[in-house]
Design a protein around this motif. Structure first.
Motif, PDB file in Angstrom:
ATOM      1  N   ASN A  96       0.761  -1.180   0.039  1.00 23.66           N
ATOM      2  CA  ASN A  96      -0.005   0.106   0.066  1.00 23.66           C
ATOM      3  C   ASN A  96       0.832   1.234  -0.004  1.00 23.66           C
ATOM      4  O   ASN A  96       0.438   2.333   0.773  1.00 23.66           O
ATOM      5  N   MET A  97       2.019   1.232  -0.756  1.00 28.29           N
ATOM      6  CA  MET A  97       2.795   2.336  -1.009  1.00 28.29           C
ATOM      7  C   MET A  97       2.982   2.891  -2.284  1.00 28.29           C
ATOM      8  O   MET A  97       3.370   1.940  -3.215  1.00 28.29           O
ATOM      9  N   PRO A  98       2.871   3.923  -2.670  1.00 25.64           N
ATOM     10  CA  PRO A  98       3.081   4.514  -4.128  1.00 25.64           C
ATOM     11  C   PRO A  98       4.592   4.798  -4.122  1.00 25.64           C
ATOM     12  O   PRO A  98       5.200   5.560  -3.641  1.00 25.64           O
ATOM     13  N   ASP A  99       5.164   3.583  -4.921  1.00 22.27           N
ATOM     14  CA  ASP A  99       6.665   3.936  -5.229  1.00 22.27           C
ATOM     15  C   ASP A  99       7.170   4.438  -6.329  1.00 22.27           C
ATOM     16  O   ASP A  99       6.797   3.725  -7.741  1.00 22.27           O
ATOM     17  N   LEU A 100       7.508   5.611  -6.650  1.00 25.49           N
ATOM     18  CA  LEU A 100       7.988   6.213  -7.901  1.00 25.49           C
ATOM     19  C   LEU A 100       9.305   6.088  -8.201  1.00 25.49           C
ATOM     20  O   LEU A 100      10.058   6.413  -9.284  1.00 25.49           O
ATOM     21  N   THR A 101       9.975   5.041  -7.511  1.00 28.21           N
ATOM     22  CA  THR A 101      11.552   4.499  -7.836  1.00 28.21           C
ATOM     23  C   THR A 101      11.330   3.927  -9.149  1.00 28.21           C
ATOM     24  O   THR A 101      12.272   3.628  -9.849  1.00 28.21           O
ATOM     25  N   VAL A 102      10.223   3.292  -9.370  1.00 29.00           N
ATOM     26  CA  VAL A 102      10.185   2.421 -10.685  1.00 29.00           C
ATOM     27  C   VAL A 102      10.708   2.740 -12.005  1.00 29.00           C
ATOM     28  O   VAL A 102      11.265   2.587 -12.423  1.00 29.00           O
ATOM     29  N   ASP A 103      10.474   4.425 -12.117  1.00 23.74           N
ATOM     30  CA  ASP A 103      10.950   5.120 -13.534  1.00 23.74           C
ATOM     31  C   ASP A 103      12.455   5.059 -13.493  1.00 23.74           C
ATOM     32  O   ASP A 103      13.206   5.324 -14.339  1.00 23.74           O
ATOM     33  N   GLY A 104      13.150   4.825 -12.388  1.00 23.63           N
ATOM     34  CA  GLY A 104      14.628   4.969 -12.246  1.00 23.63           C
ATOM     35  C   GLY A 104      15.280   3.490 -12.248  1.00 23.63           C
ATOM     36  O   GLY A 104      16.155   3.064 -12.987  1.00 23.63           O
ATOM     37  N   GLN A 151       8.803  10.745   3.432  1.00 25.39           N
ATOM     38  CA  GLN A 151       7.462  10.353   2.804  1.00 25.39           C
ATOM     39  C   GLN A 151       7.936   9.528   1.802  1.00 25.39           C
ATOM     40  O   GLN A 151       8.798   9.805   1.077  1.00 25.39           O
ATOM     41  N   ALA A 152       7.208   8.409   1.621  1.00 27.63           N
ATOM     42  CA  ALA A 152       7.448   7.324   0.422  1.00 27.63           C
ATOM     43  C   ALA A 152       7.493   7.919  -0.704  1.00 27.63           C
ATOM     44  O   ALA A 152       8.453   7.638  -1.367  1.00 27.63           O
ATOM     45  N   ILE A 153       6.483   8.720  -1.148  1.00 28.21           N
ATOM     46  CA  ILE A 153       6.458   9.545  -2.350  1.00 28.21           C
ATOM     47  C   ILE A 153       7.869  10.328  -2.806  1.00 28.21           C
ATOM     48  O   ILE A 153       8.515  10.113  -3.779  1.00 28.21           O
ATOM     49  N   LEU A 154       7.968  11.099  -1.713  1.00 26.68           N
ATOM     50  CA  LEU A 154       9.334  11.735  -1.728  1.00 26.68           C
ATOM     51  C   LEU A 154      10.504  11.207  -1.822  1.00 26.68           C
ATOM     52  O   LEU A 154      11.488  11.375  -2.692  1.00 26.68           O
ATOM     53  N   ALA A 155      10.660   9.993  -1.051  1.00 26.41           N
ATOM     54  CA  ALA A 155      11.609   9.518  -1.305  1.00 26.41           C
ATOM     55  C   ALA A 155      11.777   8.536  -2.569  1.00 26.41           C
ATOM     56  O   ALA A 155      12.875   8.462  -3.046  1.00 26.41           O
ATOM     57  N   MET A 185      14.467   8.324  -7.718  1.00 30.06           N
ATOM     58  CA  MET A 185      14.245   8.298  -9.109  1.00 30.06           C
ATOM     59  C   MET A 185      15.426   9.387  -9.802  1.00 30.06           C
ATOM     60  O   MET A 185      15.977   9.037 -10.837  1.00 30.06           O
ATOM     61  N   LEU A 186      15.488  10.487  -9.367  1.00 27.48           N
ATOM     62  CA  LEU A 186      16.321  11.687  -9.704  1.00 27.48           C
ATOM     63  C   LEU A 186      17.785  11.142  -9.632  1.00 27.48           C
ATOM     64  O   LEU A 186      18.689  11.445 -10.637  1.00 27.48           O
ATOM     65  N   ALA A 187      18.282  10.543  -8.429  1.00 30.59           N
ATOM     66  CA  ALA A 187      19.556  10.164  -8.480  1.00 30.59           C
ATOM     67  C   ALA A 187      20.080   9.041  -9.284  1.00 30.59           C
ATOM     68  O   ALA A 187      21.147   9.106  -9.760  1.00 30.59           O
ATOM     69  N   PHE A 208      18.769  -2.634 -27.430  1.00 29.39           N
ATOM     70  CA  PHE A 208      19.145  -1.461 -26.881  1.00 29.39           C
ATOM     71  C   PHE A 208      18.788  -0.890 -25.399  1.00 29.39           C
ATOM     72  O   PHE A 208      17.766  -1.472 -24.881  1.00 29.39           O
ATOM     73  N   ALA A 209      19.625  -0.237 -24.833  1.00 30.80           N
ATOM     74  CA  ALA A 209      19.202   0.491 -23.500  1.00 30.80           C
ATOM     75  C   ALA A 209      19.514   1.982 -23.542  1.00 30.80           C
ATOM     76  O   ALA A 209      20.183   2.505 -24.157  1.00 30.80           O
ATOM     77  N   ASP A 210      18.436   2.713 -23.400  1.00 30.17           N
ATOM     78  CA  ASP A 210      18.254   4.020 -23.668  1.00 30.17           C
ATOM     79  C   ASP A 210      18.088   4.810 -22.092  1.00 30.17           C
ATOM     80  O   ASP A 210      17.143   4.373 -21.385  1.00 30.17           O
ATOM     81  N   ILE A 211      18.945   5.783 -21.854  1.00 27.64           N
ATOM     82  CA  ILE A 211      18.683   6.375 -20.292  1.00 27.64           C
ATOM     83  C   ILE A 211      17.424   6.914 -20.327  1.00 27.64           C
ATOM     84  O   ILE A 211      16.999   7.336 -18.956  1.00 27.64           O
ATOM     85  N   ASN A 212      16.639   7.346 -21.373  1.00 27.29           N
ATOM     86  CA  ASN A 212      15.320   8.010 -21.113  1.00 27.29           C
ATOM     87  C   ASN A 212      14.085   6.919 -21.149  1.00 27.29           C
ATOM     88  O   ASN A 212      13.121   7.342 -21.229  1.00 27.29           O
ATOM     89  N   SER A 213      14.447   5.423 -21.197  1.00 26.20           N
ATOM     90  CA  SER A 213      13.491   4.449 -21.358  1.00 26.20           C
ATOM     91  C   SER A 213      12.594   4.451 -20.240  1.00 26.20           C
ATOM     92  O   SER A 213      11.375   3.801 -20.389  1.00 26.20           O
ATOM     93  N   GLY A 214      12.907   5.010 -19.004  1.00 16.48           N
ATOM     94  CA  GLY A 214      11.930   4.817 -17.891  1.00 16.48           C
ATOM     95  C   GLY A 214      11.037   5.757 -17.734  1.00 16.48           C
ATOM     96  O   GLY A 214       9.975   5.630 -16.822  1.00 16.48           O
ATOM     97  N   THR A 215      10.731   6.740 -18.659  1.00 18.56           N
ATOM     98  CA  THR A 215       9.726   7.825 -18.345  1.00 18.56           C
ATOM     99  C   THR A 215       8.167   7.308 -18.496  1.00 18.56           C
ATOM    100  O   THR A 215       7.869   6.553 -19.509  1.00 18.56           O
ATOM    101  N   GLY A 216       7.696   7.166 -17.703  1.00 19.27           N
ATOM    102  CA  GLY A 216       6.109   6.930 -17.429  1.00 19.27           C
ATOM    103  C   GLY A 216       6.138   5.333 -17.164  1.00 19.27           C
ATOM    104  O   GLY A 216       4.907   4.766 -17.307  1.00 19.27           O
ATOM    105  N   MET A 217       7.016   4.554 -16.959  1.00 24.37           N
ATOM    106  CA  MET A 217       6.857   3.106 -16.558  1.00 24.37           C
ATOM    107  C   MET A 217       6.053   2.935 -15.140  1.00 24.37           C
ATOM    108  O   MET A 217       5.400   1.857 -15.200  1.00 24.37           O
TER     109      MET A 217
END
Length: 306
Positions: free
Chosen positions: A33-41, A88-92, A97-99, A208-217
């Motif tokens: 029950n945690m929204p984890d935005l790490t996924v995109d990274g 907070q989980a979302i902020l973490a 994701m940014l890092a 191939f692997a692209d650095i921007n492939s994680g957007t919206g995952m």
């Protein structure tokens, strides 16, 4: 207009990969029950590690293991920020994701794209053993079945029950003397490990692997889980796992169909958002219908008793 059979097979093959992503999102979003935005990274971390190992002549199966471990590490960092530093989980998730963008660039040797056209991948190995048209689908199905089976066995253990209870009622788990922080660390590591594995499979599949492939995952994973739950149901644990997987396959088919009828590729984010809205609306209508049915049944029972 209906897509061609070849396009349908391609959607199935990609759907199997995104099903692994959906299972990772299911662990964090539904079980914990945690929204984890790490996924995109973390998915790009998996892609980067897989691509680097394969392009260097390494074993593609070991590359997938490395991708899963890389994703787990990202999830673990998110968990530590949330549980130890009380962020907070979302902020973490956003911070990690940014890092990971910079970390992933370092892993990829500061190049935004790594081609795998001349490297050995699990999909090329599968093409040598089976008909190329169906090899990717069979490989994805086998991997998906193994993951679902392992997840089901884990979640049915004593530790798995405690893990599931953490998302349902954290206060009760604390009252039983169990560390909720440890459960969250385990869940985020497991969730992003699956996401990293999905990234590794995706890199080897598309060569191939692209650095921007994680957007919206994160949106893709969320859409898959919600769509699967609405259409295929959530009565049992196994059904929920299978529903999340089938939701990802159905999601890819819907996107492919949208492209086939003439929509631009730049509109796919809009289509994704619409799919999520429709799935959420159907889920809400289903809940209201269920409540109305139960109320009607109770009303009729009382009238009969009178």
């Amino acid at each position: 207009m209906i897509m061609t059979f070849a396009a349908f097979l391609g959607s199935l093959e990609l759907g199997m990969i995104y099903a692994v992503l959906a299972l990772g999102v299911f662990i964090s979003f539904r079980t914990l029950n945690m929204p984890d935005l790490t996924v995109d990274g973390s998915i790009v971390t998996g892609m980067a590690i897989s691509a680097v190992i394969c392009s260097g002549g390494g074993n593609p199966f070991l590359a997938l293991i490395g991708a899963a471990l890389g994703g787990s590490a990202a999830g673990l960092v998110t968990g530590l920020l949330h549980t130890k530093l009380k962020i907070q989980a979302i902020l973490a998730g956003i911070l990690v994701m940014l890092a990971t963008y910079s970390v992933n660039l370092r892993i990829m040797g500061k190049t935004p794209n790594i081609p795998l056209t001349k490297s050995t991948t699990v999909y090329k190995l599968a093409d040598q053993m089976m008909p190329p048209k169906y090899a990717g689908i069979v490989l994805g199905l086998v991997i998906l079945i193994i993951i679902i089976a392992l997840l089901y066995m884990f979640l049915e253990t004593r530790l798995g029950f405690v893990f599931r209870a953490t998302g349902d009622n954290e206060d009760m788990v604390k009252a039983c003397g169990v560390s909720c922080d440890n459960m969250k660390l385990l869940g985020l590591a497991l969730s992003n490990g699956l996401v990293g594995l999905a990234g590794g499979l995706l890199a080897q599949n598309q060569a191939f692997a692209d650095i921007n492939s994680g957007t919206g995952m994160m949106v893709i994973g969320l859409a898959s889980v919600i769509l699967g739950e609405v259409i295929f149901g959530t009565k049992t644990l196994m059904r929920r796992l299978v529903a999340a997987s089938l939701g990802a396959v159905l999601y890819r088919i819907l996107l492919a169909q949208a492209l086939y009828v003439g929509m631009e590729s730049t509109d796919m984010k809009l289509v994704s958002a619409i799919i999520v809205v429709i799935a959420l609306t159907l889920g809400l209508l289903g809940e209201k219908s269920s409540k109305l049915t139960k109320f009607s049944a109770k009303f009729i029972k009382r009238r009969v008793q009178r």
